[in-house]
Each structure stands twice: as C-alpha cells, then as structure tokens.
Design a protein around this motif. Structure first.
Motif, PDB file in Angstrom:
ATOM      1  N   GLN A   1       0.822  -1.218   0.000  1.00 57.07           N
ATOM      2  CA  GLN A   1       0.000   0.000   0.000  1.00 57.07           C
ATOM      3  C   GLN A   1       0.854   1.264   0.000  1.00 57.07           C
ATOM      4  OE1 GLN A   1      -2.587  -0.757   3.400  1.00 57.07           O
ATOM      5  NE2 GLN A   1      -4.194  -1.438   2.022  1.00 57.07           N
ATOM      6  N   SER A   2       2.165   1.107  -0.122  1.00 57.39           N
ATOM      7  CA  SER A   2       3.024   2.292  -0.138  1.00 57.39           C
ATOM      8  C   SER A   2       3.116   2.832  -1.566  1.00 57.39           C
ATOM      9  CB  SER A   2       4.418   1.933   0.365  1.00 57.39           C
ATOM     10  OG  SER A   2       5.108   1.217  -0.622  1.00 57.39           O
ATOM     11  N   SER A   3       3.723   4.019  -1.692  1.00 56.38           N
ATOM     12  CA  SER A   3       3.858   4.610  -3.021  1.00 56.38           C
ATOM     13  C   SER A   3       5.091   4.075  -3.743  1.00 56.38           C
ATOM     14  CB  SER A   3       3.938   6.132  -2.890  1.00 56.38           C
ATOM     15  OG  SER A   3       4.971   6.439  -1.990  1.00 56.38           O
ATOM     16  N   LEU A   4       5.937   3.322  -3.013  1.00 56.21           N
ATOM     17  CA  LEU A   4       7.165   2.767  -3.612  1.00 56.21           C
ATOM     18  C   LEU A   4       7.020   1.260  -3.774  1.00 56.21           C
ATOM     19  CD1 LEU A   4       9.637   4.656  -1.288  1.00 56.21           C
ATOM     20  CD2 LEU A   4       9.176   5.208  -3.679  1.00 56.21           C
ATOM     21  N   SER A   5       7.889   0.683  -4.603  1.00 54.90           N
ATOM     22  CA  SER A   5       7.810  -0.766  -4.754  1.00 54.90           C
ATOM     23  C   SER A   5       8.459  -1.441  -3.540  1.00 54.90           C
ATOM     24  CB  SER A   5       8.466  -1.205  -6.049  1.00 54.90           C
ATOM     25  OG  SER A   5       9.823  -0.912  -6.007  1.00 54.90           O
ATOM     26  N   LEU A   6       7.934  -2.610  -3.198  1.00 58.28           N
ATOM     27  CA  LEU A   6       8.454  -3.371  -2.064  1.00 58.28           C
ATOM     28  C   LEU A   6       9.488  -4.351  -2.597  1.00 58.28           C
ATOM     29  CD1 LEU A   6       8.427  -4.705   0.779  1.00 58.28           C
ATOM     30  CD2 LEU A   6       6.390  -5.941   0.072  1.00 58.28           C
ATOM     31  N   ASP A   7      10.712  -4.201  -2.080  1.00 58.96           N
ATOM     32  CA  ASP A   7      11.823  -5.010  -2.562  1.00 58.96           C
ATOM     33  C   ASP A   7      12.281  -5.879  -1.391  1.00 58.96           C
ATOM     34  OD1 ASP A   7      13.898  -5.970  -3.963  1.00 58.96           O
ATOM     35  OD2 ASP A   7      14.943  -4.064  -4.236  1.00 58.96           O
ATOM     36  N   CYS A   8      11.706  -7.061  -1.259  1.00 58.62           N
ATOM     37  CA  CYS A   8      11.970  -7.818  -0.031  1.00 58.62           C
ATOM     38  C   CYS A   8      12.664  -9.145  -0.286  1.00 58.62           C
ATOM     39  CB  CYS A   8      10.687  -7.982   0.761  1.00 58.62           C
ATOM     40  SG  CYS A   8       9.916  -9.545   0.684  1.00 58.62           S
ATOM     41  N   VAL A   9      13.528  -9.516   0.668  1.00 60.80           N
ATOM     42  CA  VAL A   9      14.260 -10.776   0.558  1.00 60.80           C
ATOM     43  C   VAL A   9      13.859 -11.756   1.658  1.00 60.80           C
ATOM     44  CG1 VAL A   9      16.279  -9.927  -0.666  1.00 60.80           C
ATOM     45  CG2 VAL A   9      16.189  -9.721   1.802  1.00 60.80           C
ATOM     46  N   GLN A  10      13.232 -11.262   2.705  1.00 60.52           N
ATOM     47  CA  GLN A  10      12.833 -12.114   3.825  1.00 60.52           C
ATOM     48  C   GLN A  10      11.422 -11.756   4.268  1.00 60.52           C
ATOM     49  OE1 GLN A  10      15.608 -10.712   6.754  1.00 60.52           O
ATOM     50  NE2 GLN A  10      16.783 -12.601   6.670  1.00 60.52           N
ATOM     51  N   VAL A  11      10.707 -12.754   4.733  1.00 60.61           N
ATOM     52  CA  VAL A  11       9.387 -12.504   5.334  1.00 60.61           C
ATOM     53  C   VAL A  11       9.346 -13.238   6.669  1.00 60.61           C
ATOM     54  CG1 VAL A  11       6.887 -12.670   5.045  1.00 60.61           C
ATOM     55  CG2 VAL A  11       8.348 -12.403   3.028  1.00 60.61           C
ATOM     56  N   CYS A  12       8.883 -12.542   7.695  1.00 64.20           N
ATOM     57  CA  CYS A  12       8.797 -13.136   9.028  1.00 64.20           C
ATOM     58  C   CYS A  12       7.332 -13.412   9.352  1.00 64.20           C
ATOM     59  CB  CYS A  12       9.416 -12.188  10.053  1.00 64.20           C
ATOM     60  SG  CYS A  12       9.433 -12.865  11.695  1.00 64.20           S
ATOM     61  N   LEU A  13       7.043 -14.663   9.664  1.00 68.54           N
ATOM     62  CA  LEU A  13       5.662 -15.085   9.881  1.00 68.54           C
ATOM     63  C   LEU A  13       5.509 -15.554  11.329  1.00 68.54           C
ATOM     64  CD1 LEU A  13       3.048 -15.687   8.215  1.00 68.54           C
ATOM     65  CD2 LEU A  13       3.922 -17.986   7.922  1.00 68.54           C
ATOM     66  N   ARG A  14       4.577 -14.949  12.056  1.00 72.60           N
ATOM     67  CA  ARG A  14       4.369 -15.344  13.460  1.00 72.60           C
ATOM     68  C   ARG A  14       3.393 -16.523  13.497  1.00 72.60           C
ATOM     69  NH1 ARG A  14       6.759 -10.424  12.183  1.00 72.60           N
ATOM     70  NH2 ARG A  14       7.963  -9.736  13.957  1.00 72.60           N
TER      71      ARG A  14
ATOM     72  N   SER B   1      -2.740 -11.804   6.241  1.00 71.44           N
ATOM     73  CA  SER B   1      -2.702 -10.674   5.297  1.00 71.44           C
ATOM     74  C   SER B   1      -1.752  -9.615   5.828  1.00 71.44           C
ATOM     75  CB  SER B   1      -4.090 -10.063   5.137  1.00 71.44           C
ATOM     76  OG  SER B   1      -4.982 -11.059   4.727  1.00 71.44           O
ATOM     77  N   VAL B   2      -0.832  -9.197   4.973  1.00 70.69           N
ATOM     78  CA  VAL B   2       0.165  -8.197   5.375  1.00 70.69           C
ATOM     79  C   VAL B   2       0.009  -6.979   4.468  1.00 70.69           C
ATOM     80  CG1 VAL B   2       2.611  -7.776   5.818  1.00 70.69           C
ATOM     81  CG2 VAL B   2       1.732 -10.103   5.952  1.00 70.69           C
ATOM     82  N   HIS B   3      -0.218  -5.833   5.096  1.00 68.27           N
ATOM     83  CA  HIS B   3      -0.378  -4.589   4.323  1.00 68.27           C
ATOM     84  C   HIS B   3       0.848  -3.721   4.596  1.00 68.27           C
ATOM     85  CE1 HIS B   3      -4.501  -5.678   3.375  1.00 68.27           C
ATOM     86  NE2 HIS B   3      -4.532  -6.163   4.605  1.00 68.27           N
ATOM     87  N   TYR B   4       1.632  -3.530   3.550  1.00 69.38           N
ATOM     88  CA  TYR B   4       2.914  -2.825   3.677  1.00 69.38           C
ATOM     89  C   TYR B   4       2.719  -1.336   3.376  1.00 69.38           C
ATOM     90  CZ  TYR B   4       7.776  -1.631   2.573  1.00 69.38           C
ATOM     91  OH  TYR B   4       9.009  -1.043   2.532  1.00 69.38           O
ATOM     92  N   HIS B   5       3.284  -0.487   4.262  1.00 76.55           N
ATOM     93  CA  HIS B   5       3.068   0.961   4.105  1.00 76.55           C
ATOM     94  C   HIS B   5       4.332   1.741   3.738  1.00 76.55           C
ATOM     95  CE1 HIS B   5      -0.946   0.445   5.613  1.00 76.55           C
ATOM     96  NE2 HIS B   5      -0.465  -0.228   6.626  1.00 76.55           N
ATOM     97  N   GLY B   6       5.487   1.120   3.818  1.00 76.22           N
ATOM     98  CA  GLY B   6       6.721   1.844   3.479  1.00 76.22           C
ATOM     99  C   GLY B   6       7.881   1.343   4.308  1.00 76.22           C
ATOM    100  N   THR B   7       9.110   1.685   3.887  1.00 81.25           N
ATOM    101  CA  THR B   7      10.307   1.108   4.499  1.00 81.25           C
ATOM    102  C   THR B   7      10.426   1.372   5.995  1.00 81.25           C
ATOM    103  OG1 THR B   7      11.423   3.073   3.745  1.00 81.25           O
ATOM    104  CG2 THR B   7      11.792   1.080   2.457  1.00 81.25           C
ATOM    105  N   HIS B   8      10.044   2.572   6.443  1.00 77.48           N
ATOM    106  CA  HIS B   8      10.259   2.898   7.851  1.00 77.48           C
ATOM    107  C   HIS B   8       9.048   2.586   8.716  1.00 77.48           C
ATOM    108  CE1 HIS B   8      14.053   4.486   6.805  1.00 77.48           C
ATOM    109  NE2 HIS B   8      13.516   5.271   5.898  1.00 77.48           N
ATOM    110  N   LEU B   9       8.031   2.062   8.103  1.00 78.22           N
ATOM    111  CA  LEU B   9       6.815   1.781   8.875  1.00 78.22           C
ATOM    112  C   LEU B   9       6.651   0.281   9.062  1.00 78.22           C
ATOM    113  CD1 LEU B   9       4.367   4.251   7.148  1.00 78.22           C
ATOM    114  CD2 LEU B   9       5.398   4.489   9.387  1.00 78.22           C
TER     115      LEU B   9
END
Lengths: 262, 278
Positions: free
Chosen positions: A182-195, A214-222
């Motif tokens: 949901q951020s304005s930038l692309s999400l560039d991820c190498v790891q995902v942590c699942l509880r 469901s994971v809603h991503y808002h930006g690198t610092h959030l």
C-alpha cells in the motif's frame, strides 16, 4: 501390526494396552511410546533422509539406544493422541527469488510450514500434554538488526505462488499469505517473518491448512499491518479445526514483517 | 593516699557533670531515631530491591540498594547528631578538612570511586555480562565502589580496579543477542576454493548452534605460495557462542578429512646425502 493410513489417521485417538507400545511415524519423525502401569515412556528419532512416510505400528520392535522420557500419571489411562502444532517462534522464510512488488500490487503466496507434534496422554480432565517435538530438527535464524531483533526458526522451503508446487505431505501445513503493497514505492523484499503462534491448523480434503495471513505494507520505515483470518482458508474446501492457535491473534496489529534488500 | 584517690574521683565527677548537662529527653529521642531509622532504611532498601527484581537489570538493582542504604544512613546520622545538639556546621567543616587529607592519602582509591561513578552512568556492562578486560574473559559478578569482581571461566575470581577498566579497552561479549564466531581456515593452495567454500557453508548450515541468518561470512583472506587463508565467520546466539567455538573446529577437521580437503602441515624435507664409504 501395521495399519494402512490416510493422511489424517495420524491425528485420530489411539488405545494402548498396558505393557504395550506404539510406533508412530510422520515424515522424518518417529515417536516410540510404551505404556506401563500409570507411567508412559516416550522417545523420538529422526530419519537421515527426507521422507513423507506415515506409520502407526503396535508392539513394534524399538531400536536400541533410544532416550525415553518418563511421564508419571495420576490415573491410569489407555488413551493416546498426537496433536499437530505450529512452532512457538516466528518463522523466517525467503521467496524463491527476491520479491519486487510494485506499489498497490497484491499477491498471494503459499508457505509450507513443518509441524510440531505433541503426544497427549489420557482424555478429559486427566489429560497430560507432553513435550512438543518438531517433525524435522529446526534451524535457528535471526530477524532484525544485529543489535536488536527476534530469534526465529528458518523455513528452508521457499514461498510459492502455485499450490501444486508443494507435494501433499503429512507433516506440513499450508499457510496462504497475502501481501498488499500500500506504499507509493515498490516493495523489494528478501525475507518474510511469519508469526506462526497465531495460526490455527485445519484439516482440508487433501492436506493440512492454516488460516490466511494478510500483510499490508506501508513503506520502508513503517511497520506492516498484519491480520490473521479467523476463518479457515477457502482452498481447504471442507475444513475441520484440528488445533487452535497457541495465542489468540490481536485483531489488526503492526509488526516488522519484511527483510528488505540493501 | 589522698592524691591517689583524687584522680578517679575527678573523672567520676567529670562524667557526672556530663550526665548532668546532658538533655536526657533528647538522648532518648536520638536513640529511638537510631533504633527505628536504620532498620527502616534496610527494610525500605530490601523492598525497593524486591520491586526492582526482574524489572530492571541486576546492576541497577544493586546500585539502587546501595544508594538507599548509604543516603538513608547519612540522613539518620545527621538527624541523631542534630538531636544531640551537635553543631553540624562545625562538623561539616571538620569533615571537609578530613576529606582533603584523605584525598591526598587515598588518591588511587578516590580515583577508583570516581571511575566507579562514571561507570555507573556509562554502563559499559552489567552484573551477569561476559566481558573481556586486558585479555581476560569472565562474567561480571559485582560492580563495587572501588573495583569490579569477575568470575573467570575457570571459576577463579578476578578483581579489576575501576581505574584499570577506565583505561583499558573493555569488550562486552554478551551485550548483543547474536555474535559472529570468526576463525581462519587454512587449506592447501591447490584446493578448489569454490568447493572448500561450499563445504564450509554446509558445515555452518548443519551445525546446531549456527544461525541461518545473518548469512555465514566466507571470504579468501590471504593468498600465499603454499596455502590459502579463508576467513570463516559463523553467526550464533550469544549464549551459544562457547558451545559453537567448542565444536566447530572439530566439525571442520572431520568434514575436510571426509571430503579429502587438505589442511597444510609444516613439512620438513630430510636429505640424508650420499652414503659414506666405510
């Protein structure tokens, strides 16, 4: 006596006579259970090679050198059950390739999670829950900074987009993970942590499932908004709850979920 | 005979005079303050320690206990002296002179105390941490006014003056939750470096104390005529650092033997020369 098994027979209650034993195998893990008067002895071993074999065998010959743990019960019981569980620690996994998710994109992944098994003795008020044993010895991993983070188990299978990429395995549950950038930038991820402690385990038609994350991503610092579905996944078709989550998930909470590429 | 008896009589008279002059009401109140004040301070300090237990670090718990005991004791003593009619201004003046005299006499001790206070604010380590000071490794047992007591790995006790800690480089081994264990692996120069690196990666992956993430560090450090030195860094939980250190070397040796990877050993060529004629 060896019984021909379907994938779900492993979780059915068993009756064990006094001075009898049961060998129970689910994939790499084999559990050896012997019932004495009031006491139960439980030992475990792992296969050297990966296997999906299932086995329940009464009065089988046990190998030598097993390290038994003795459970002393107040009341004699013949009831034995094996319950599948999720790991208590978070799971850290990688998509099979670094994931680049454009702004506003939404994708569904499937993650195959190895189970932890709990032998349960007795029933009703006299139930004794024994130790949780992983179906495969887990590997430790770290999520976060070198100075501050969280100890996890490493999930060595990749997350997949297609369900048929996973073989039907008795010792794993499939968890659908929906990621929404949901951020304005692309999400560039190498790891995902699942509880995983917030996941229920359901018995589907062919395999075990967990509720959707469901994971809603808002930006690198959030932090990301994470929500755990309260209902079983639609892919499970006729689901039946096998094990409730270790902890009840908060409704919609913020967590650091992604390890971003540097 | 009279002279012999006169001295004790005078002393008795003097004591009698002091007792006559003494305000007994004040003395009883002072005694009461001492009897109630000191146990109260100790009880309060214990209460605070109980409340702090598991909420703050062992070091902070220890320091707060000491601060309450010392500050409370000084307060009680001042109150008692005031009650007995002792002029505190005179006493403080005398105390100042004594402090200066003591300061010259016990410079090292005072410097240790001052460094102890700085250490309390800076908190380079806490009670229970594993530290390396002056090439010595151990667990911090107590942080006192003058020194730090360290339980060494062989279970002996090391006392390090606070001055030394202020001057030396101190490494807090257990400050962060994860650590990297670094070692240098030497192989023969003609070994396939990529194969060696992949074997080392697999050894780390199979070790029960190593972490999958952060990734194991493997790099070629030096390139010599006869051998290659590989920098091998395996991440582990801080509490597993010593178990990892204990088993990793043996695992590398066993696996290298299995894979036929040679660790270069010093070879001394022996030349016997031509046989001598008898």
């Amino acid at each position: 006596m060896t019984t021909s098994l379907s994938i779900f027979d492993l979780w059915s209650p068993l009756e064990v006579e006094q001075d009898s034993s049961v060998l129970w195998q689910c994939g790499n893990l084999t559990l050896y259970v012997r019932r004495l008067e009031y006491d139960w002895l439980i030992a475990s071993s792992y296969a050297d090679e990966d296997t999906d074999e299932m086995r329940i065998e009464y009065d089988a010959e046990f190998p030598e050198g097993l390290e038994f743990q003795r459970y002393a019960l107040n009341q004699d019981t013949s009831h034995l059950r094996f319950i599948p569980n999720m790991p208590r620690r978070p799971l850290l996994f990688r998509p099979n390739h670094p994931l680049v998710l454009p702004s506003q994109a939404k994708i569904l992944f499937y993650v195959s999670i190895p189970l932890w098994i709990t032998p349960v003795l007795g029933q009703g008020a006299d139930t004794v829950v024994t130790n949780e044993i992983p179906v495969k010895p887990p590997s430790d991993s770290w999520f976060g900074e070198h100075t501050e983070g969280q100890l996890c188990f490493a999930l060595r299978t990749f997350a997949r987009r297609r369900l048929d990429a996973f073989s039907v395995s008795p010792h794993r549950a499939i968890c659908p993970v929906l990621i929404h950038n949901q951020s304005s930038l692309s999400l560039d991820c190498v790891q995902v942590c699942l509880r995983a402690k917030y996941l229920n385990i359901y018995q589907g038609i062919q395999r075990l499932w967990t509720n959707q994350v469901s994971v809603h991503y808002h930006g690198t610092h959030l932090l990301s908004n994470v929500s755990y579905a309260t209902k079983p996944p639609t892919q499970a078709r006729t689901p039946m709850l096998l094990t409730a989550a270790i902890e009840h998930p908060p409704h919609n909470f913020l967590l650091k979920t992604f390890g971003l590429s540097e | 005979m009279d002279a012999k008896h006169s001295a004790p009589t005078e002393a008795i008279n003097d004591i009698q005079q002091i007792f006559d002059l003494m305000n007994w009401d004040n003395a009883i109140i002072a005694l009461f303050i001492a009897a109630v004040g000191f146990p109260l301070i100790y009880a309060f300090a214990r209460l605070v320690r109980g409340i702090c237990h598991h909420r703050v670090s062992a070091h902070a718990e220890f320091v707060w206990h000491k601060v309450i005991v010392y500050a409370g004791s000084v307060l009680v003593i001042i109150t008692i002296l005031d009650q007995l009619g002792v002029k505190l201004t005179t006493l403080l003046g005398a105390a100042g002179i004594i402090t200066v005299a003591l300061g010259f006499a016990a410079q090292t001790s005072l410097s240790n105390m001052v460094n102890g206070i700085f250490m309390f604010w800076e908190k380079p380590f806490e009670v229970g941490d594993m530290v390396e000071i002056d090439d010595k490794i151990g667990f911090v047992l107590a942080i006192d006014m003058l020194s730090v007591k360290i339980r060494m790995l062989d279970n002996s006790m090391l006392r390090v003056p606070n001055n030394v800690i202020a001057k030396e480089n101190t490494i807090n081994i257990t400050r962060f939750p994860i650590r990297r264990y670094d070692l240098e692996v030497r192989v023969k120069v003609d070994e396939d470096i990529h194969r060696v690196m992949s074997v080392l990666k697999d050894i780390a992956a199979k070790n029960k104390y190593s972490l999958d993430e952060p990734e194991t560090w493997i790099s070629l450090r030096t390139f010599k005529d006869t051998h290659l030195d590989i920098h091998y860094g395996v991440w582990t939980q801080t509490k597993n650092y010593i178990p990892l250190k204990r088993c990793l070397g043996a695992e590398i040796k066993a696996r290298f033997d299995q894979e036929g990877i040679e660790i270069p050993a010093l070879q001394v060529p022996l030349c016997t020369g031509p046989a001598k004629q008898a």
